[in-house]
Design a protein around this motif. Structure first.
Motif, PDB file in Angstrom:
ATOM      1  N   ARG A 127      77.915 -72.655 -59.488  1.00 31.23           N
ATOM      2  CA  ARG A 127      79.369 -72.439 -59.504  1.00 31.23           C
ATOM      3  C   ARG A 127      79.714 -71.161 -60.255  1.00 31.23           C
ATOM      4  NH1 ARG A 127      79.431 -78.040 -60.465  1.00 31.23           N
ATOM      5  NH2 ARG A 127      79.704 -77.673 -62.709  1.00 31.23           N
ATOM      6  N   GLU A 128      79.054 -70.988 -61.405  1.00 33.13           N
ATOM      7  CA  GLU A 128      79.301 -69.787 -62.195  1.00 33.13           C
ATOM      8  C   GLU A 128      78.891 -68.535 -61.426  1.00 33.13           C
ATOM      9  OE1 GLU A 128      77.773 -67.756 -66.375  1.00 33.13           O
ATOM     10  OE2 GLU A 128      77.457 -69.902 -66.018  1.00 33.13           O
ATOM     11  N   MET A 129      77.766 -68.662 -60.713  1.00 35.67           N
ATOM     12  CA  MET A 129      77.295 -67.522 -59.937  1.00 35.67           C
ATOM     13  C   MET A 129      78.276 -67.175 -58.821  1.00 35.67           C
ATOM     14  SD  MET A 129      73.640 -67.059 -57.955  1.00 35.67           S
ATOM     15  CE  MET A 129      72.773 -67.506 -59.470  1.00 35.67           C
ATOM     16  N   GLU A 130      78.807 -68.206 -58.146  1.00 36.70           N
ATOM     17  CA  GLU A 130      79.784 -67.970 -57.084  1.00 36.70           C
ATOM     18  C   GLU A 130      81.031 -67.291 -57.639  1.00 36.70           C
ATOM     19  OE1 GLU A 130      80.540 -71.680 -55.228  1.00 36.70           O
ATOM     20  OE2 GLU A 130      78.650 -71.713 -54.097  1.00 36.70           O
ATOM     21  N   ILE A 176      80.149 -63.762 -58.480  1.00 36.52           N
ATOM     22  CA  ILE A 176      80.028 -62.952 -57.257  1.00 36.52           C
ATOM     23  C   ILE A 176      81.404 -62.605 -56.707  1.00 36.52           C
ATOM     24  CG2 ILE A 176      79.290 -63.015 -54.841  1.00 36.52           C
ATOM     25  CD1 ILE A 176      76.850 -64.631 -55.757  1.00 36.52           C
ATOM     26  N   ASN A 177      82.322 -63.596 -56.710  1.00 38.20           N
ATOM     27  CA  ASN A 177      83.676 -63.334 -56.210  1.00 38.20           C
ATOM     28  C   ASN A 177      84.399 -62.298 -57.078  1.00 38.20           C
ATOM     29  OD1 ASN A 177      83.532 -65.101 -54.035  1.00 38.20           O
ATOM     30  ND2 ASN A 177      84.215 -66.859 -55.248  1.00 38.20           N
ATOM     31  N   ARG A 178      84.248 -62.452 -58.406  1.00 34.99           N
ATOM     32  CA  ARG A 178      84.893 -61.491 -59.303  1.00 34.99           C
ATOM     33  C   ARG A 178      84.260 -60.103 -59.128  1.00 34.99           C
ATOM     34  NH1 ARG A 178      84.805 -65.942 -63.324  1.00 34.99           N
ATOM     35  NH2 ARG A 178      86.944 -66.721 -63.531  1.00 34.99           N
ATOM     36  N   GLU A 179      82.929 -60.079 -58.988  1.00 37.14           N
ATOM     37  CA  GLU A 179      82.249 -58.796 -58.777  1.00 37.14           C
ATOM     38  C   GLU A 179      82.709 -58.160 -57.472  1.00 37.14           C
ATOM     39  OE1 GLU A 179      78.031 -58.705 -59.029  1.00 37.14           O
ATOM     40  OE2 GLU A 179      77.962 -59.808 -60.900  1.00 37.14           O
ATOM     41  N   GLU A 221      90.549 -54.789 -67.366  1.00 42.32           N
ATOM     42  CA  GLU A 221      91.125 -56.052 -66.916  1.00 42.32           C
ATOM     43  C   GLU A 221      90.066 -56.982 -66.329  1.00 42.32           C
ATOM     44  OE1 GLU A 221      94.044 -54.971 -64.079  1.00 42.32           O
ATOM     45  OE2 GLU A 221      95.376 -53.986 -65.523  1.00 42.32           O
ATOM     46  N   SER A 222      89.022 -56.410 -65.697  1.00 43.09           N
ATOM     47  CA  SER A 222      88.092 -57.224 -64.912  1.00 43.09           C
ATOM     48  C   SER A 222      86.850 -57.660 -65.670  1.00 43.09           C
ATOM     49  CB  SER A 222      87.669 -56.441 -63.652  1.00 43.09           C
ATOM     50  OG  SER A 222      88.789 -56.062 -62.889  1.00 43.09           O
ATOM     51  N   LEU A 223      86.291 -56.818 -66.527  1.00 44.58           N
ATOM     52  CA  LEU A 223      85.017 -57.153 -67.163  1.00 44.58           C
ATOM     53  C   LEU A 223      85.099 -58.364 -68.088  1.00 44.58           C
ATOM     54  CD1 LEU A 223      83.307 -53.705 -67.856  1.00 44.58           C
ATOM     55  CD2 LEU A 223      83.199 -55.196 -65.859  1.00 44.58           C
ATOM     56  N   PRO A 224      86.158 -58.521 -68.888  1.00 54.92           N
ATOM     57  CA  PRO A 224      86.221 -59.742 -69.712  1.00 54.92           C
ATOM     58  C   PRO A 224      86.197 -61.013 -68.867  1.00 54.92           C
ATOM     59  CG  PRO A 224      87.754 -58.104 -70.541  1.00 54.92           C
ATOM     60  CD  PRO A 224      87.242 -57.575 -69.244  1.00 54.92           C
ATOM     61  N   ALA A 225      86.769 -60.969 -67.660  1.00 58.85           N
ATOM     62  CA  ALA A 225      86.752 -62.145 -66.786  1.00 58.85           C
ATOM     63  C   ALA A 225      85.347 -62.459 -66.302  1.00 58.85           C
ATOM     64  CB  ALA A 225      87.674 -61.905 -65.578  1.00 58.85           C
ATOM     65  N   LEU A 226      84.441 -61.475 -66.377  1.00 59.49           N
ATOM     66  CA  LEU A 226      83.048 -61.688 -66.005  1.00 59.49           C
ATOM     67  C   LEU A 226      82.213 -62.149 -67.189  1.00 59.49           C
ATOM     68  CD1 LEU A 226      82.449 -58.566 -63.704  1.00 59.49           C
ATOM     69  CD2 LEU A 226      82.520 -60.968 -62.990  1.00 59.49           C
ATOM     70  N   GLY A 227      82.854 -62.397 -68.323  1.00 58.32           N
ATOM     71  CA  GLY A 227      82.131 -62.847 -69.507  1.00 58.32           C
ATOM     72  C   GLY A 227      81.555 -61.719 -70.329  1.00 58.32           C
ATOM     73  N   ILE A 228      82.013 -60.500 -70.085  1.00 63.61           N
ATOM     74  CA  ILE A 228      81.527 -59.333 -70.836  1.00 63.61           C
ATOM     75  C   ILE A 228      82.612 -58.964 -71.849  1.00 63.61           C
ATOM     76  CG2 ILE A 228      80.723 -56.957 -70.677  1.00 63.61           C
ATOM     77  CD1 ILE A 228      79.992 -57.551 -67.744  1.00 63.61           C
ATOM     78  N   SER A 229      82.342 -59.214 -73.102  1.00 59.02           N
ATOM     79  CA  SER A 229      83.387 -59.079 -74.119  1.00 59.02           C
ATOM     80  C   SER A 229      83.404 -57.724 -74.804  1.00 59.02           C
ATOM     81  CB  SER A 229      83.210 -60.169 -75.184  1.00 59.02           C
ATOM     82  OG  SER A 229      81.921 -60.065 -75.778  1.00 59.02           O
ATOM     83  N   GLY A 230      82.352 -56.936 -74.627  1.00 60.36           N
ATOM     84  CA  GLY A 230      82.317 -55.621 -75.255  1.00 60.36           C
ATOM     85  C   GLY A 230      81.668 -54.606 -74.345  1.00 60.36           C
TER      86      GLY A 230
END
Length: 733
Positions: free
Chosen positions: A309-312, A315-318, A340-349
């Protein structure tokens, strides 16, 4: 590599072992050369031959033979290698898997017909048909050793010239062995239970199976789980299961491989239970272990579903981010999109830096000294930067003032480049599970930045072109104005050369008018005096009247001749040529030109023969047509100087071609071949200084083009003809 070769020889008794992935003579890849050398030396140490056809390259085949490498591999295997050899070692795991897939495709069964082994223990092993026997180079230990050496260097401590870490052989099905997890579940492992009976030894074996990077402390979950099992069979069965559940949740949160705990359960069953429990306690422990296996399987299943689920979602966010990146061509907007987009991918810095200006980098050139940080995002959110970014030294990776002060950092640095040109780098505050995402983002961001640079370059070129176009338009207006000035200057110069003729043409008719008026005055006085004189008869009055009318007619003809000349002169001097468009009679305009030049023809002893139709409709500027004919006739007169000139003008319509044709022919000196290509150039003249401006024919050429006409010249000594074809008349409307 020695370990895997020795295992195939000593454990399985293989003697004919091939090697795929390198050319023995090719020294471009040092690491692969060392692996090949270890294979060759180990075979020699065991007294085994290495036939030349047993060693084959991999990708270089495509370059050597110009055919797909897979096709050549199949040819090699089918040509006898697969039947002759007992095992094949790949220089790396991807190479070994490539060989494995082709063997299966050709109908060979691994490991029954042929054994296969690799090197690297890479992620590629997880995608193979069978678990791959390989060598684990202990990348984690190697990385830890590297960091320790680096820290010692920074602290000024001495470091060894060479640091080695122990590698591990990973046996699996492709060589004929069973993988360790299956062996453990069957009641035996790498070591006999008889040799592992102490509690510390059992804990050590569990930690070995889980991996050293999990539990660096001497006491941890492994010991707690063992104690819970031993205590649970006496004081409560839930103690063991609860402890395991807690550990599995922690493993799940940390994204660890939960399936490894199946091996831990096998170790507990095969080592701990026989060593410490007997009778009913042993039976209870066996039941707990079976329940634990179900718990591990369930948790592993949920973890897998969660990962999918996380991968899907990732992938959708990417995909959404990728679409945004390829459609954004402004640097500021691109950075806004990333923030705006990278934090939603779990990248905080993350930090994006571009080499200043930017300077394109190509190895092995020195890294550009200065970079500009154009995006910074840390624990507090997006960092506000000055327009144009923060300028800093590239070697700092991230500007010193932005480094976190309250925690350790683990940066992952990825170059941003397009083709061979590096344009900057992006730094991530590393999250192990996001490493594959980092590489994907690097590729997409590199392409997006290249698009930004290309668009900026195109826009800059467009601005330059617009500026250049404005300058050209200004220059064109200036040239047009100058052309009109030059035309006016040429007209005045022509009139200057005609000044004697102008005086003659004006003075002669004016003298005639004056003489006629004087005669009329005398006759009028005589008539006035004769009134009432009986000697003057009516016949005398009639004779006086006839004389008055005769002189009046003479004055009228002289005045009309002057008016025609003035009309022609006015046509030469009025307004801007080529601007006025109208339908006019070219024959009338031509006659006015002939009148103006009449004295010039006489003065230069030139005869004019004209063949002009009465009504010739032509659309354009009548003044321009007058100037064309005037300049051509003046040139013809000048060409005939020193000899009696014969000049012909033919002006007629061509009904078939629907054109108006003008021919001016003279018997002058002619135009030399070397000057034929230059006669229409501005300021080109063969006349002496002060006699000509060099603009006459240039003006003729430009004015003919204003009519959308064509001009041709044919010249030999004694005859020159200018032929101009104008488009015929057209209706206006």
């Amino acid at each position: 590599m020695r370990m895997v070769v020795k295992h195939l020889i000593e454990t399985h008794g293989y003697k004919k072992i091939g090697f795929v992935g390198i050319e023995p003579e090719n020294e471009t890849h040092k690491v692969f050369q060392e692996r090949y050398r270890a294979y060759y030396d180990t075979m020699q140490e065991h007294g085994l031959p290495v036939a030349a056809d047993w060693v084959k390259p991999w990708r270089p085949w495509e370059d050597l033979y110009g055919r797909p490498p897979g096709e050549l591999l199949d040819e090699w295997l089918q040509g006898g290698a697969a039947s002759e050899l007992e095992a094949i070692i790949g220089v790396s795991d991807p190479t070994a898997i490539w060989v494995l897939e082709h063997l299966e495709k050709l109908g060979f069964s691994v490991p029954h017909d042929l054994a296969v082994a690799g090197f690297d223990h890479s992620e590629a092993d997880k995608n193979s048909i069978l678990p791959l026997t390989t060598v684990d180079p202990s990348w984690t230990e190697l990385g830890a050793a590297t960091i320790r050496v680096l820290l010692d260097i920074l602290e000024g401590k001495p470091v060894p010239e060479k640091t080695e870490v122990e590698t591990n052989l990973v046996v699996a099905r492709t060589c004929g062995c069973r993988e360790e997890s299956i062996s453990l579940a069957g009641g035996y492992g790498r070591k006999s239970p008889a040799l592992i009976t102490g509690k510390k030894r059992i804990i050590s074996e569990i930690n070995r199976v889980l991996g050293k990077e999990r539990f660096l402390e001497p006491h941890g979950p492994a010991e707690e789980l063992l104690d819970a099992l031993l205590t649970g069979v006496q004081n409560g069965e839930e103690l063991f299961l609860n402890k395991l559940e807690k550990i599995l949740k922690s493993e799940y949160t940390a994204s660890k491989n939960i399936n490894l705990w199946q091996d831990v359960i096998s170790l507990l069953q095969n080592l701990a239970i026989p060593a410490f429990l007997k009778g009913k306690a042993r039976q209870k422990a066996e039941i707990l272990c079976r329940q634990a296996r179900v718990m591990v399987a369930n948790m592993a299943g949920r973890a897998l579903e969660s990962r999918w689920r996380e991968m899907e979602e990732t992938i959708n966010r990417e995909r959404q981010l990728g679409l945004g990146l390829i459609t954004t061509f402004d640097l500021d907007q691109l950075m806004d999109l990333l923030a705006e987009s990278l934090p939603a991918l779990g990248i905080s810095g993350f930090y994006v830096s571009l080499y200043e200006n930017p300077v394109f980098y190509r190895y092995p050139a020195p890294v550009p000294e200065i970079s500009r940080l154009v995006l910074a995002y840390n624990d507090q959110g997006r960092v506000k930067l000055a327009p144009g970014g923060l300028r800093y030294r590239s070697r700092e990776v991230v500007p010193e003032e932005l480094w976190p002060q309250d925690r350790a950092v683990n940066f992952s640095i990825h170059p941003l480049y397009f083709q061979d040109n590096q344009i900057g780098f992006i730094v991530f505050d590393a999250v192990p599970r996001k490493l594959d995402v980092f590489d994907s983002l690097r590729i997409q961001l590199s392409s997006a930045l290249q698009g930004v640079f290309l668009v900026n370059k195109i826009e800059e070129q467009m601005r330059d072109l617009a500026k250049a176009n404005a300058q050209l338009e200004e220059s064109y207006r200036y040239l047009q104005e100058n052309q009109q000035r030059l035309i006016a200057s040429e007209k005045m110069a022509s009139l200057g050369r005609l000044s004697a003729g102008i005086a003659h043409e004006m003075n002669t008719p004016l003298a005639t008018v004056r003489a006629a008026l004087l005669e009329i005055q005398l006759l009028a006085e005589e008539y006035d005096q004769s009134i009432g004189n009986p000697q003057v008869e009516p016949a005398d009055h009639h004779e006086i009247a006839q004389e008055i009318l005769k002189n009046t007619a003479l004055a009228m003809r002289a005045a009309e001749k002057s008016a025609g000349f003035i009309r022609g002169m006015k046509a030469q001097t009025y307004g801007q040529l080529g601007k006025k468009k109208e339908l006019f009679n070219a024959a009338v305009v031509a006659e006015d030109v002939f009148v103006v030049l009449e004295h010039q023809f006489k003065k230069n002893k030139c005869t004019l023969t004209k063949k002009v139709a009465k009504n010739i409709g032509l659309y354009g500027d009548p003044q321009a047509f007058s100037q064309i004919l005037m300049n051509l006739l003046v040139n013809a007169i000048d060409a005939c100087k020193g000899k009696p000139g014969e000049i012909r003008v033919i002006l007629a319509e061509d009904p078939e071609e629907k054109t108006v044709d003008l021919r001016v022919i003279d018997n002058g000196t002619g135009i030399s071949p070397e000057n034929m290509t230059k006669i229409f150039d501005p300021f080109f003249t063969t006349k002496s200084f002060g006699e000509g401006t060099g603009l006459g024919l240039s003006i003729v050429y430009d004015l003919v083009k204003e009519f959308n006409g064509n001009i041709n010249v044919d010249s030999i000594p004694g005859r020159t003809e200018f032929f101009i074809r104008f488009p015929g008349k057209k209706e206006t409307g």
